[in-house]
Scaffold this active site. Structure first.
Site, PDB file in Angstrom:
ATOM      1  N   HIS A   1     -17.363 -28.550 -10.995  1.00  0.00           N
ATOM      2  CA  HIS A   1     -16.238 -28.114 -11.573  1.00  0.00           C
ATOM      3  C   HIS A   1     -15.101 -29.038 -11.436  1.00  0.00           C
ATOM      4  O   HIS A   1     -14.296 -28.811 -12.544  1.00  0.00           O
ATOM      5  CB  HIS A   1     -15.744 -26.748 -10.698  1.00  0.00           C
ATOM      6  CG  HIS A   1     -14.491 -26.281 -10.965  1.00  0.00           C
ATOM      7  ND1 HIS A   1     -14.253 -25.513 -11.817  1.00  0.00           N
ATOM      8  CD2 HIS A   1     -13.044 -26.231 -10.009  1.00  0.00           C
ATOM      9  CE1 HIS A   1     -12.937 -25.015 -11.867  1.00  0.00           C
ATOM     10  NE2 HIS A   1     -12.362 -25.416 -10.772  1.00  0.00           N
TER      11      HIS A   1
ATOM     12  N   TYR B   1      -2.551 -17.294  -8.068  1.00  0.00           N
ATOM     13  CA  TYR B   1      -3.638 -15.971  -7.864  1.00  0.00           C
ATOM     14  C   TYR B   1      -2.779 -14.595  -7.544  1.00  0.00           C
ATOM     15  O   TYR B   1      -3.329 -13.582  -8.131  1.00  0.00           O
ATOM     16  CB  TYR B   1      -4.582 -16.378  -7.062  1.00  0.00           C
ATOM     17  CG  TYR B   1      -5.487 -17.447  -7.085  1.00  0.00           C
ATOM     18  CD1 TYR B   1      -6.509 -17.415  -7.955  1.00  0.00           C
ATOM     19  CD2 TYR B   1      -4.940 -18.741  -6.601  1.00  0.00           C
ATOM     20  CE1 TYR B   1      -7.380 -18.614  -8.225  1.00  0.00           C
ATOM     21  CE2 TYR B   1      -5.727 -19.875  -6.770  1.00  0.00           C
ATOM     22  CZ  TYR B   1      -6.969 -19.635  -7.663  1.00  0.00           C
ATOM     23  OH  TYR B   1      -7.720 -20.728  -7.641  1.00  0.00           O
TER      24      TYR B   1
ATOM     25  N   ASP C   1      -8.721 -25.984 -14.652  1.00  0.00           N
ATOM     26  CA  ASP C   1      -8.594 -24.995 -13.789  1.00  0.00           C
ATOM     27  C   ASP C   1      -7.509 -24.022 -14.008  1.00  0.00           C
ATOM     28  O   ASP C   1      -7.180 -23.525 -15.026  1.00  0.00           O
ATOM     29  CB  ASP C   1      -8.830 -25.716 -12.229  1.00  0.00           C
ATOM     30  CG  ASP C   1      -8.929 -24.559 -10.993  1.00  0.00           C
ATOM     31  OD1 ASP C   1     -10.072 -23.991 -11.040  1.00  0.00           O
ATOM     32  OD2 ASP C   1      -7.926 -24.263 -10.420  1.00  0.00           O
TER      33      ASP C   1
ATOM     34  N   TYR D   1     -13.455 -14.685  -4.089  1.00  0.00           N
ATOM     35  CA  TYR D   1     -12.401 -15.553  -3.652  1.00  0.00           C
ATOM     36  C   TYR D   1     -11.050 -15.127  -4.012  1.00  0.00           C
ATOM     37  O   TYR D   1     -10.137 -15.108  -3.216  1.00  0.00           O
ATOM     38  CB  TYR D   1     -12.636 -17.092  -3.772  1.00  0.00           C
ATOM     39  CG  TYR D   1     -12.321 -17.373  -5.235  1.00  0.00           C
ATOM     40  CD1 TYR D   1     -11.376 -18.152  -5.727  1.00  0.00           C
ATOM     41  CD2 TYR D   1     -13.343 -17.060  -6.338  1.00  0.00           C
ATOM     42  CE1 TYR D   1     -11.270 -18.677  -6.880  1.00  0.00           C
ATOM     43  CE2 TYR D   1     -13.034 -17.200  -7.738  1.00  0.00           C
ATOM     44  CZ  TYR D   1     -12.197 -18.302  -7.983  1.00  0.00           C
ATOM     45  OH  TYR D   1     -11.704 -18.858  -9.380  1.00  0.00           O
TER      46      TYR D   1
END
Length: 317
Positions: free
Chosen positions: A296, A231, A101, A150
Site C-alpha cells: 500500500h 473518515y 491513500d 476498519y
C-alpha cells in the site's frame, strides 16, 4: 532532509505547514493516513532536482497543520478549500497533482470540483469511486465487510484513539506501515492491531527507525483524531457531493497501484479498475500501472520507481 524547507501558511482560515524544495512548475503532493508530508521525502528531492517546485503539506488535522476539533470541519469541501487557497498562495494557476491513500481521495475531489487548477493527476493506490446515490458509504461498508471493518471502527470519536494509546503509538504505526495482508482490514475488539510483543515486527529496508521515529513523535504530539476525522466525515461528504452524482472527471490521470495493496485487493476494486468502470468515470485516464510485489505505501516502498513514474508522466505536459 537535504535542503527541504518548511513554512507555515494561512489557508482557508487555518495555519498549514508545508514542506517544499525546488523551482519551476508546482508538483503538489497529498499524503494519506497515517502519514504526513514526510511520506513524500524521496519524491520531493527527486522532482526538485528535475526542475520542479515540489510542495507537500501536512493536510488539515495532521502534523504541524492546524486541527479543528469537530469532524464536520473535515469535509471534502473544507480540504479542497485548503488546497485551492494553497495553490493561490503559491501564485500559480495550475499544479501537477500527486496523491496517495486519503490524499488520493481528496485529489479526486479537487479534480471534480476544480479541474481548472490541475494540469494532470498521478494517483496512487485509490481509484476514483463514483458516488452511490442509494446508500451512505459507512452503511454500505458495514453491510459489505461487517462492524469490524476498519473504517466502521474509526467512526465513534475517541474509541480507536484509546485503543491506539493502549497499544502504543509507535507500535501501531509500525504495524500499519509494514502491513502486507491483502483484502479489507478488520480491527477486532480484542487486540485490534494484532500486536504481539513476542513477535516483534522487523522494519523493511524502505522504512528506517529514524523514519518511524519521525512519524511517532508527530503523532504522539498531535494525536490521531485529525486524521480519523477524514473518515468520520465520509457520510457528510456523501451528502455534500449530491450535485456531482454521475459527473465525469475532466483531468488527465495516470493510476499506479501495488499488486498487494489492501485497497486494490478489496472485493470489487480490481474488477472496477480493469473492466472499464474506472475509465468510464475518468475518461482521460491514460494509463494503469500495477506494480508487482508492492504493498500500500508504494511511494515509500518503491520510492525511486514512483519518482520516475511521476516525472515520465508530468514531463509530457
Amino acid at each position: 532532509m537535504e535542503g527541504i524547507s518548511h513554512r507555515m501558511v494561512k489557508v482557508n482560515g487555518i495555519d498549514m505547514h508545508i514542506a517544499e524544495k525546488g523551482r519551476g512548475p508546482v508538483v503538489l503532493f497529498l499524503h494519506g493516513f497515517p502519514e504526513l508530508w514526510y511520506t513524500w521525502r524521496h519524491q520531493i528531492l527527486a522532482l526538485s532536482s528535475l526542475g520542479y517546485h515540489a510542495v507537500a503539506p501536512d493536510l488539515r488535522g495532521y502534523g504541524d497543520t492546524e486541527a479543528p476539533a469537530s469532524s464536520s470541519s473535515y469535509s471534502c469541501l473544507h480540504i479542497v478549500g485548503d488546497l485551492i487557497a494553497l495553490i493561490d498562495y503559491l501564485g500559480v494557476e495550475q499544479v501537477f497533482l500527486v496523491a496517495h491513500d486519503w490524499g488520493a481521495i481528496i485529489g479526486w475531489y479537487l479534480c471534480l470540483f476544480r479541474p481548472d487548477r490541475v494540469k494532470a493527476y498521478l494517483c496512487l493506490s485509490v481509484p476514483y469511486m463514483p458516488r452511490n446515490p442509494e446508500m451512505k458509504p459507512v452503511e454500505g461498508m458495514k453491510l459489505a465487510f461487517g462492524e469490524d471493518y476498519y473504517i466502521c471502527r474509526f467512526q465513534e470519536p475517541g474509541v480507536i484513539e484509546e485503543e491506539i494509546s493502549r497499544a502504543g503509538t509507535a507500535e501501531v504505526l509500525k504495524k500499519i506501515l509494514t502491513g502486507r495482508r491483502p483484502g479489507p482490514p478488520r480491527l477486532p475488539k480484542e487486540n485490534p492491531f494484532g500486536i504481539y510483543p513476542e513477535n516483534p515486527i522487523t522494519l523493511p529496508s524502505w522504512l528506517t527507525e529514524a523514519d518511524l521515529s519521525f512519524y511517532a513523535t508527530k503523532y504522539s504530539q498531535k494525536g490521531f483524531t485529525g486524521g480519523l476525522n477524514f473518515y468520520r466525515a465520509l457520510d457528510l461528504n456523501w451528502e455534500l457531493t449530491a450535485p456531482w452524482t454521475g459527473a465525469p472527471l475532466k483531468v488527465p490521470v495516470k493510476f499506479v497501484v501495488g499488486e498487494l495493496d489492501m485497497v486494490y485487493n478489496t472485493p470489487g476494486i480490481k474488477e472496477f479498475v480493469s473492466s472499464g468502470g474506472f475509465k468510464h468515470h475518468v475518461p482521460l485516464l491514460e494509463e494503469i500501472v500495477v506494480m508487482e510485489g508492492a504493498g500500500h505505501f508504494i511511494n515509500q516502498e518503491k520510492s525511486e520507481e514512483i519518482s520516475n513514474h511521476i516525472y515520465d508522466y508530468i514531463s509530457k505536459y
